[in-house]
Design a protein around this motif. Structure first.
Motif, PDB file in Angstrom:
ATOM      1  N   PRO A 183       1.301  -1.305  -0.088  1.00  0.00           N
ATOM      2  CA  PRO A 183       0.266  -0.281   0.157  1.00  0.00           C
ATOM      3  C   PRO A 183       0.832   1.276   0.046  1.00  0.00           C
ATOM      4  CG  PRO A 183      -1.587  -1.726   1.731  1.00  0.00           C
ATOM      5  CD  PRO A 183       0.714  -2.143   1.272  1.00  0.00           C
ATOM      6  N   GLY A 184       0.843   2.194  -1.018  1.00  0.00           N
ATOM      7  CA  GLY A 184       1.505   3.743  -0.885  1.00  0.00           C
ATOM      8  C   GLY A 184       2.358   3.383  -1.820  1.00  0.00           C
ATOM      9  N   GLN A 185       2.946   2.249  -2.612  1.00  0.00           N
ATOM     10  CA  GLN A 185       3.910   2.802  -3.203  1.00  0.00           C
ATOM     11  C   GLN A 185       3.117   2.549  -4.678  1.00  0.00           C
ATOM     12  OE1 GLN A 185       6.041  -0.686  -3.357  1.00  0.00           O
ATOM     13  NE2 GLN A 185       6.855  -0.539  -1.222  1.00  0.00           N
ATOM     14  N   PRO A 186       3.954   3.143  -5.721  1.00  0.00           N
ATOM     15  CA  PRO A 186       3.232   3.396  -6.863  1.00  0.00           C
ATOM     16  C   PRO A 186       3.141   1.603  -7.512  1.00  0.00           C
ATOM     17  CG  PRO A 186       5.512   4.630  -6.708  1.00  0.00           C
ATOM     18  CD  PRO A 186       5.724   3.745  -5.377  1.00  0.00           C
ATOM     19  N   SER A 203     -20.786   1.615 -10.559  1.00  0.00           N
ATOM     20  CA  SER A 203     -20.057   2.530  -8.810  1.00  0.00           C
ATOM     21  C   SER A 203     -20.352   2.263  -8.440  1.00  0.00           C
ATOM     22  CB  SER A 203     -20.049   3.841 -10.160  1.00  0.00           C
ATOM     23  OG  SER A 203     -21.464   4.570 -10.455  1.00  0.00           O
ATOM     24  N   GLN A 204     -21.861   1.407  -7.990  1.00  0.00           N
ATOM     25  CA  GLN A 204     -22.852   1.444  -6.537  1.00  0.00           C
ATOM     26  C   GLN A 204     -22.145   0.005  -6.300  1.00  0.00           C
ATOM     27  OE1 GLN A 204     -24.976   4.308  -5.731  1.00  0.00           O
ATOM     28  NE2 GLN A 204     -24.042   4.385  -8.066  1.00  0.00           N
ATOM     29  N   MET A 205     -21.336  -0.941  -6.901  1.00  0.00           N
ATOM     30  CA  MET A 205     -20.953  -2.433  -6.466  1.00  0.00           C
ATOM     31  C   MET A 205     -19.868  -1.886  -5.152  1.00  0.00           C
ATOM     32  SD  MET A 205     -20.140  -4.607 -10.057  1.00  0.00           S
ATOM     33  CE  MET A 205     -19.454  -5.412  -8.919  1.00  0.00           C
ATOM     34  N   GLY A 206     -19.538  -3.013  -3.683  1.00  0.00           N
ATOM     35  CA  GLY A 206     -18.648  -2.431  -3.348  1.00  0.00           C
ATOM     36  C   GLY A 206     -17.436  -2.696  -3.838  1.00  0.00           C
ATOM     37  N   THR A 207     -16.678  -2.540  -3.087  1.00  0.00           N
ATOM     38  CA  THR A 207     -15.418  -2.421  -4.128  1.00  0.00           C
ATOM     39  C   THR A 207     -14.670  -4.047  -3.028  1.00  0.00           C
ATOM     40  OG1 THR A 207     -13.999  -0.728  -2.820  1.00  0.00           O
ATOM     41  CG2 THR A 207     -15.543  -0.184  -5.109  1.00  0.00           C
ATOM     42  N   ASP A 208     -14.782  -3.750  -1.988  1.00  0.00           N
ATOM     43  CA  ASP A 208     -13.886  -5.276  -1.058  1.00  0.00           C
ATOM     44  C   ASP A 208     -12.877  -5.987  -1.614  1.00  0.00           C
ATOM     45  OD1 ASP A 208     -15.170  -2.658   1.097  1.00  0.00           O
ATOM     46  OD2 ASP A 208     -16.225  -4.376   2.045  1.00  0.00           O
ATOM     47  N   LEU A 209     -14.441  -7.037  -2.240  1.00  0.00           N
ATOM     48  CA  LEU A 209     -13.653  -8.401  -2.550  1.00  0.00           C
ATOM     49  C   LEU A 209     -12.740  -7.711  -3.578  1.00  0.00           C
ATOM     50  CD1 LEU A 209     -13.603 -11.522  -3.011  1.00  0.00           C
ATOM     51  CD2 LEU A 209     -15.129 -10.914  -4.862  1.00  0.00           C
ATOM     52  N   LEU A 210     -13.014  -6.762  -4.530  1.00  0.00           N
ATOM     53  CA  LEU A 210     -11.870  -6.272  -5.571  1.00  0.00           C
ATOM     54  C   LEU A 210     -10.299  -5.718  -5.182  1.00  0.00           C
ATOM     55  CD1 LEU A 210     -15.021  -5.104  -8.106  1.00  0.00           C
ATOM     56  CD2 LEU A 210     -12.783  -6.950  -8.470  1.00  0.00           C
ATOM     57  N   GLU A 211     -10.483  -4.914  -4.275  1.00  0.00           N
ATOM     58  CA  GLU A 211      -9.445  -4.395  -3.312  1.00  0.00           C
ATOM     59  C   GLU A 211      -8.474  -5.194  -2.501  1.00  0.00           C
ATOM     60  OE1 GLU A 211     -10.515  -1.533  -0.399  1.00  0.00           O
ATOM     61  OE2 GLU A 211     -11.811  -0.134  -2.420  1.00  0.00           O
ATOM     62  N   ARG A 212      -9.105  -6.393  -2.340  1.00  0.00           N
ATOM     63  CA  ARG A 212      -8.040  -7.970  -1.772  1.00  0.00           C
ATOM     64  C   ARG A 212      -8.083  -8.402  -2.601  1.00  0.00           C
ATOM     65  NH1 ARG A 212      -9.197  -4.957   1.332  1.00  0.00           N
ATOM     66  NH2 ARG A 212     -10.499  -4.848   3.242  1.00  0.00           N
ATOM     67  N   LEU A 213      -8.528  -8.330  -4.342  1.00  0.00           N
ATOM     68  CA  LEU A 213      -7.899  -8.844  -5.077  1.00  0.00           C
ATOM     69  C   LEU A 213      -6.320  -8.346  -5.552  1.00  0.00           C
ATOM     70  CD1 LEU A 213      -8.689 -11.572  -6.518  1.00  0.00           C
ATOM     71  CD2 LEU A 213      -9.716 -10.151  -8.086  1.00  0.00           C
ATOM     72  N   ALA A 214      -6.928  -7.593  -5.604  1.00  0.00           N
ATOM     73  CA  ALA A 214      -5.428  -6.110  -6.606  1.00  0.00           C
ATOM     74  C   ALA A 214      -4.751  -6.127  -5.256  1.00  0.00           C
ATOM     75  CB  ALA A 214      -5.989  -4.456  -5.963  1.00  0.00           C
ATOM     76  N   GLU A 215      -4.588  -6.353  -3.973  1.00  0.00           N
ATOM     77  CA  GLU A 215      -3.247  -6.652  -2.711  1.00  0.00           C
ATOM     78  C   GLU A 215      -2.831  -8.035  -3.135  1.00  0.00           C
ATOM     79  OE1 GLU A 215      -5.320  -5.184   0.660  1.00  0.00           O
ATOM     80  OE2 GLU A 215      -5.787  -3.342   0.501  1.00  0.00           O
ATOM     81  N   LEU A 216      -3.986  -8.770  -2.674  1.00  0.00           N
ATOM     82  CA  LEU A 216      -2.948 -10.187  -3.370  1.00  0.00           C
ATOM     83  C   LEU A 216      -2.621 -10.132  -4.798  1.00  0.00           C
ATOM     84  CD1 LEU A 216      -6.000 -12.490  -1.468  1.00  0.00           C
ATOM     85  CD2 LEU A 216      -3.730 -11.952  -0.721  1.00  0.00           C
ATOM     86  N   ALA A 217      -3.084  -9.919  -5.441  1.00  0.00           N
ATOM     87  CA  ALA A 217      -2.029  -9.980  -6.891  1.00  0.00           C
ATOM     88  C   ALA A 217      -1.171  -9.242  -6.663  1.00  0.00           C
ATOM     89  CB  ALA A 217      -3.287  -9.619  -7.986  1.00  0.00           C
ATOM     90  N   GLY A 218      -0.669  -8.109  -6.490  1.00  0.00           N
ATOM     91  CA  GLY A 218       0.587  -6.830  -6.537  1.00  0.00           C
ATOM     92  C   GLY A 218       1.317  -8.152  -5.560  1.00  0.00           C
TER      93      GLY A 218
END
Length: 228
Positions: A183-186, A203-218
């Motif tokens: 988190p916080g890195q480019p 835009s009305q969807m929750g993003t919690d799952l996608l944020e976790r997906l992005a964090e794990l993939a990163g």
């Protein structure tokens, strides 16, 4: 001799306030309860006060039952999604480096039933910098990815990253997920999820799952980055 001021008429609020603050009124006038007639909300026939109160209680119970069923359904759906995310993460942990990118994209497509998935990385080390998934990323896309503090969900408005998909013209709605080593890195990558359904990603969807997906993939794909 002064003329007395006329009394203000009694309002419904005055009556309601009196009854609320005089709880023993109906004890002294119990016969009134039997004579009060109200309109039934469904049949529109006149019913007694007790029957009307019973109907209101049944309606409240029914509404609570619906809420409980909704909570159970959402809970089950969340459990299913959490299980899929867990399986996807476990698969990444046992995948060799040279297969990480393909495995990450393919498993998202299969587990989460996303019609199209594309993944691009930059700032990679060694042979990974020459791989197909490290090509065709402009500086503008790198800047856009870094600017995404949370996943973009919405219509396909002509993002350059859409061209990474196998069928760009079939992408009606998108999810763009920036990939970071921490988190916080480019951002050093961008994950694109696309669907022909214009409402699949909105835009009305929750993003919690996608944020976790992005964090794990990163975190998993950061092993391919250049070392500082």
């Amino acid at each position: 001799m002064t003329t007395p001021e006329p009394m203000s008429p009694i309002t419904e609020d005055d009556i309601a306030d009196y009854l609320v603050n005089t709880p023993d009124f109906f004890e002294r006038h119990a016969s009134l309860l039997a004579t009060v007639q109200l309109t039934h909300p469904q049949s529109h026939r006149a019913v007694g006060l007790q029957e009307r109160q019973a109907q209101m209680l049944r309606d409240k119970i029914k509404a609570l039952e619906h809420r409980i069923m909704d909570m159970i359904r959402h809970g089950n759906e969340n459990m299913i999604l959490t299980d899929k995310l867990h399986r996807w993460s476990c698969e990444l942990l046992v995948t060799p480096q040279d297969q990480l990118v393909a495995s990450a994209a393919d498993n998202i497509r299969e587990l989460f039933q996303v019609p199209q998935v594309a993944l691009r990385l930059w700032s990679l080390q060694g042979v990974h910098a020459q791989a197909a998934y490290a090509q065709g990323v402009t500086e503008a896309m790198q800047v856009l990815a870094t600017s995404l503090d949370r996943p973009y969900l919405g219509p396909n408005t002509g993002y350059e990253a859409v061209q990474w998909l196998d069928e760009p013209t079939q992408a009606a709605s998108l999810a763009l997920l920036a990939l970071r080593a921490a988190p916080g890195q480019p951002a050093f990558g961008l994950l694109v999820l696309a669907s022909p359904d214009a409402q699949r990603f909105n835009s009305q969807m929750g993003t919690d799952l996608l944020e976790r997906l992005a964090e794990l993939a990163g975190a998993a794909l950061s092993v391919l980055q250049k070392q500082a």
